[in-house]
Write an enzyme that holds these catalytic residues in place. Structure first.
Site, PDB file in Angstrom:
ATOM      1  CB  CYS A 152      -0.956   0.002   1.189  1.00 47.34           C
ATOM      2  SG  CYS A 152      -0.144  -0.206   2.792  1.00 47.34           S
ATOM      3  CG  HIS A 455      -3.977   0.480   4.653  1.00 38.57           C
ATOM      4  ND1 HIS A 455      -3.409  -0.374   3.726  1.00 38.57           N
ATOM      5  CD2 HIS A 455      -5.033   1.072   4.036  1.00 38.57           C
ATOM      6  CE1 HIS A 455      -4.108  -0.305   2.591  1.00 38.57           C
ATOM      7  NE2 HIS A 455      -5.076   0.565   2.752  1.00 38.57           N
TER       8      HIS A 455
END
Length: 505
Positions: A152, A455
């Protein structure tokens, strides 16, 4: 058997449709280690329970058995026993046959859905390309990036750079470069740490990735070829641990810059100069030699002034930069949300002032005064001597304590339009009224508590709309959601001055 595999690829054991992996021994499909980790658990269970021993009892006596699975999205194969991606195949080429059959089944099963989406794109106006699904407005014109295993950090940076038009368009206009020939011509390459091919081009794979975004022909693109090149030329990013998005961005820009300076890319740039796509010769900011599109767009210059507090000697140094790393002032570090009442809100201007304010260097940073002939106490101040076309601001949210790298979770208020940089310039009187104003183009956000976890997502503006990029999912976002984000990296684009009346004539 293949129909069984295809069906369960979209409906795995845990019913999650994210990151499905099929075991090539028993054909069960489980989610990847960064979803619920059922594929890894399946491997561990088979080692303990011995469910494969009946099939492999004789072979196990001779040699250790590998546990190979295949990603149902990118069709790359991975061995849990070796903890590495697999590039080789069986003598019968069975792995490649599975890939080809899965691809054929997927194309057949999804043909009607793709046709429907294509018709929707062709017949709808820009405002009608947004479909509301379960309360979330999905952007069918945008393309997400599949997560290849904690990637990510890379996806957020790539989506941000793809929405900086003057940077993105340059690479999309580059001619394609065919690096492979012979038996590998036209064949898809699968990345692995052990693969020996060295004929890779970061510029070429970066170009291909940018060209795959915003086409509307697919909802998500798998950047596995680019990731393979990253592994080859950036050893720090090998493996599947969470990485720092800012560190990756710097490595990416530096390597793009170096490759564009090479002989191969200079041929490309000379070709493009005939079409008027070469960077402006007036750009003086060069890092490690000749200017490229990287330094032309992101390059600025700082003036570093150091003054000896004993004799008053002043030292000036000019440093080129591609981004500015800003501390969050300590007095704001307990302010985690915009609505908290304990003190004023930290603003981006506070961070910029902290960066450019005069500071006295502590005893660990004593300045070597050439007049005093020894290290002395001194003061330091930064000025911006030249502003870049795209101003990249990195908020230093991670800092080291005695043993841990902690996150500063302070909310920092930032403007979406009209960031004025004039007061931080060395010679502001030489700048026009519009040349110091910047508008926000993209924001990278880190969700979570530590640099090695959490994330990354990104917000970016495209054709006057804001989008939220969360790996393979792209949704429409409003300006309030963008403004409330806890920014980690901000990309501001220089506002273009309006054309004069004489120019219009």
């Amino acid at each position: 058997v293949l129909l069984h595999v295809y069906f369960y690829a979209f409906f795995p054991v845990c019913r999650s449709n994210k990151s499905p992996w099929v075991c090539l021994t028993c054909l069960n499909v489980h989610c990847g280690r960064y979803v619920n980790g059922h594929a890894k658990k399946h491997f561990e269970d088979t080692q303990n329970s011995g469910c494969h021993q009946k099939k492999c009892e004789k072979q196990e006596k001779e040699k250790p058995q590998h546990s190979v699975c295949m990603d149902c999205s990118s069709y790359s194969t991975y061995c849990y026993r070796c903890d590495d991606f697999v590039v080789n195949d069986t003598k019968m080429g069975l792995v490649q046959k599975v890939r080809e059959h899965l691809q054929s089944l997927e194309n057949s099963a999804l043909a009607l859905d793709r046709h429907r989406k294509r018709k929707l794109l062709e017949s709808s106006s820009n405002s009608s390309k947004l479909v509301k699904d379960s309360g979330v407005v999905t952007a069918h014109c945008a393309t997400g990036l599949r997560n290849l295993g904690n990637t990510c950090f890379m996806n957020a940076i790539l989506q941000s750079l793809s929405n900086i038009q003057q940077f993105c368009c340059y690479f999309k206009e580059l001619p394609a470069v065919e690096l492979r020939s012979g038996k590998t011509a036209g064949r898809r390459m699968y990345h692995t740490r052990s693969q020996g091919d060295t004929s890779v081009s970061l510029v070429e794979e970066f170009r291909k990735t940018l060209c795959s975004l915003w086409q509307g022909s697919q909802t998500a693109f798998s950047p596995d070829s680019l990731f393979y090149v990253v592994w080859k030329i950036m050893p720090n990013f090998r493996g599947y641990q969470q990485q720092d998005a800012h560190e990756f961005m710097r490595y990416l820009l530096d390597h793009l810059h170096l490759e564009l300076q090479g002989n191969h890319s200079r041929v490309i740039m000379s070709t493009l100069s005939e079409g008027g796509l070469q960077s402006s010769p007036g750009d003086k900011c060069c890092i490690n030699g000749t200017s490229t599109i990287v330094t032309s767009v992101f390059g600025g210059v700082l003036q570093n002034e150091v003054n000896c507090l004993i004799c008053g000697t002043e030292s000036k140094k000019f440093d080129p930069f591609l981004d500015l790393s800003l501390d969050i002032p300590s007095q704001f570090r307990n302010k985690r949300t915009k609505n908290m009442e304990n003190g004023p809100i930290c603003t981006l201007q506070d961070c910029l002032r902290s960066f450019t304010d005069l500071e006295e260097l502590d005893d660990t940073e004593l300045y070597m005064c050439h007049k005093c002939k020894k290290r002395q106490k001194s003061t330091k101040k930064f000025w911006i001597q030249k502003l870049p076309k795209v101003l990249c601001l990195h908020l230093k949210r991670f800092h080291w304590t005695a043993y841990l790298r902690n996150k500063v979770d302070t909310y920092v208020e930032f403007p979406l339009r009209g960031l004025d940089m004039k007061c931080y310039l060395l010679e502001p009187e030489n700048m026009g009224p519009e040349s110091c104003l910047y508008d926000l183009a993209a924001v990278v956000v880190h969700h979570g508590s530590g640099v090695g976890s959490g994330h990354y997502t990104a917000y970016a503006s495209h054709e006057d709309r804001w989008f939220h990029f969360n790996d393979s999912t792209v949704t429409l976002a409003d300006e309030d959601a963008v403004a409330k984000a806890k920014a980690y990296i901000l990309f501001y684009v220089e506002r273009q001055a309006p054309a004069s009346a004489d120019a219009k004539l």
